[in-house]
Design an enzyme around this catalytic site. Structure first.
Site, PDB file in Angstrom:
ATOM      1  N   THR A   1       0.801  -1.213   0.000  1.00  7.55           N
ATOM      2  CA  THR A   1       0.000   0.000   0.000  1.00  7.55           C
ATOM      3  C   THR A   1       0.842   1.275   0.000  1.00  7.55           C
ATOM      4  OG1 THR A   1      -0.107  -0.013   2.420  1.00  7.55           O
ATOM      5  CG2 THR A   1      -1.883  -1.137   1.246  1.00  7.55           C
ATOM      6  N   LYS A   2       2.153   1.149  -0.111  1.00 12.84           N
ATOM      7  CA  LYS A   2       3.023   2.306   0.071  1.00 12.84           C
ATOM      8  C   LYS A   2       3.299   3.046  -1.245  1.00 12.84           C
ATOM      9  CE  LYS A   2       3.537   1.693   4.519  1.00 12.84           C
ATOM     10  NZ  LYS A   2       2.715   0.516   4.817  1.00 12.84           N
TER      11      LYS A   2
END
Length: 399
Positions: free
Chosen positions: A195-196
């Site tokens: 999710t980064k």
């Protein structure tokens, strides 16, 4: 209030569920990984070294060590700092469990300093109040991409002679007074989770100006060997190595690095896209009864990793978990970042923590919801999020 048939229909069709934090993987990323697979070298090798060097230049640091997670970077940074059983490390209750677990795995006792109610970052005043003769380090978290008050943190650390480790999992692009996140303390720890801002599936990086810390982190990440596989098999280093530490299997692989390299080149444009969506949300939710993030502080750069809102039942007409369920019915995924650390049974049992002792983190942890915020979001996706939030809140307010 009785909803009309049209208003009962979800904002998005069921076959188009908006997954929270879904990464944007482009053709260039796939080509780089494919080339690495075809090269025959997929472990820790030339692509890792290339990515480390690129990230070092991006951060302006002297040393970088590619790892398999941000958790590994934090754990090894604590060990490089000499943290040992009997020591205390101060951190924040508003963080993912990995931050706390890394302290426990180092043998030290985590000590919590409550967060600030508006920034959600650790409070410097609370840090100061928690320092004891056993304190050896401060482990701060740049929550949601907002940089901590590093002037205040570093003043405390210098006065008390404490190591500082920055958990920058949310904050690759963040800056404080013109200085990049991860370059204030002894080490900065970065995440390349799914999710980064940069995605390698998992993956992490430790950044430091301390040559001895960098050497120790690299050695510990490779089972304590004094040579990694690339050096042993590159035709120059020979195949002999010595085990000089009791280490771990924490290294990054070339497949991870290959996926990251082209994304690092696009980091700025993706940051700008998230900033656009973040500001669009700020404007869209200004007139409804939810608490939105405060604007970035002057002379700082927010990484815009998360867009957390607070759902207070007294003003919004529904609980945080009711809001989450309602968003799911609109076919939009949301996140929770985070239940405060003292809420978890393990820490209550092992460390005796009580949520009420950390009132700011406790309240935030019970009210917070993170809305989708990703470079992958289209304008239509952002519009759907806005429509869903407004629909849910207004329907409760009109009842």
């Amino acid at each position: 209030m009785t909803l009309t048939k049209a208003s009962r229909s979800p904002v998005r069709p069921k076959n188009n569920f908006l997954v929270f934090g879904q990464p944007l993987i482009e053709n260039e990323d796939i080509r780089e990984v494919t080339a690495t697979l075809r090269s025959g070298w997929v472990g820790a090798g030339p692509q890792v070294r290339r990515f480390e060097e690129m990230f070092r230049h991006y951060k302006g640091s002297r040393h970088t060590v590619g790892l398999n997670s941000c958790t590994a970077a934090i754990h090894l940074s604590l060990l490089a700092a000499g943290i040992a059983p009997g020591d205390e490390v101060i951190s924040t209750p508003m963080t993912f469990c990995a931050t706390i677990n890394a302290i426990i795995h180092s043998g030290a006792r985590p000590v919590l300093a409550d967060c600030e109610p508006d920034s959600m970052n650790i409070s410097p005043a609370e840090i100061e109040s928690k320092v004891t003769p056993k304190t050896r380090a401060i482990l701060i978290v740049h929550f949601a991409g907002r940089p901590c008050d590093m002037d205040a943190v570093m003043t405390i650390a210098r006065k008390r002679r404490l190591s500082v480790i920055e958990d920058c999992a949310h904050a690759i692009e963040a800056e404080f007074h013109g200085k990049k996140s991860g370059t204030f303390g002894d080490t900065g720890c970065f995440s390349f989770y799914a999710t980064k801002s940069i995605v390698t599936g998992d993956g992490g990086m430790a950044v430091t100006d301390n040559e001895e810390w960098a050497r120790k982190i690299r050695t510990l990440s490779l089972q304590g060997m004094d040579k990694d596989a690339w050096k042993r098999f590159d035709g120059e280093g020979g195949d002999h190595y010595q085990v000089v530490e009791c280490g771990y299997k924490y290294n990054m692989t070339d497949i991870m690095a290959a996926l990251a390299i082209p994304q690092l080149k696009r980091l700025e444009e993706r940051w700008k896209r998230r900033a656009e969506i973040w500001q669009r949300y700020q404007e869209a939710f200004a007139d409804i009864p939810i608490a939105t993030p405060k604007p970035p502080d002057p002379d700082t750069r927010h990484a815009y990793h998360l867009y957390p809102v607070l759902i207070d039942e007294r003003t919004s007409g529904l609980t945080r978990d009711e809001f989450r369920a309602a968003m799911a019915r609109e076919n939009i995924g949301v996140g929770v970042h985070y239940r405060s650390a003292p809420e978890h049974p393990l820490y209550q049992k092992k460390l005796g923590w009580k949520p009420q002792d950390y009132p700011n983190a406790c309240r935030i942890g019970r009210q917070t919801v993170s809305l989708p915020l990703s470079a992958r979001l289209t304008d239509e996706d952002a519009a759907d999020v806005i429509q869903a939030v407004r629909k849910i809140i207004k329907s409760r307010g009109d009842c």
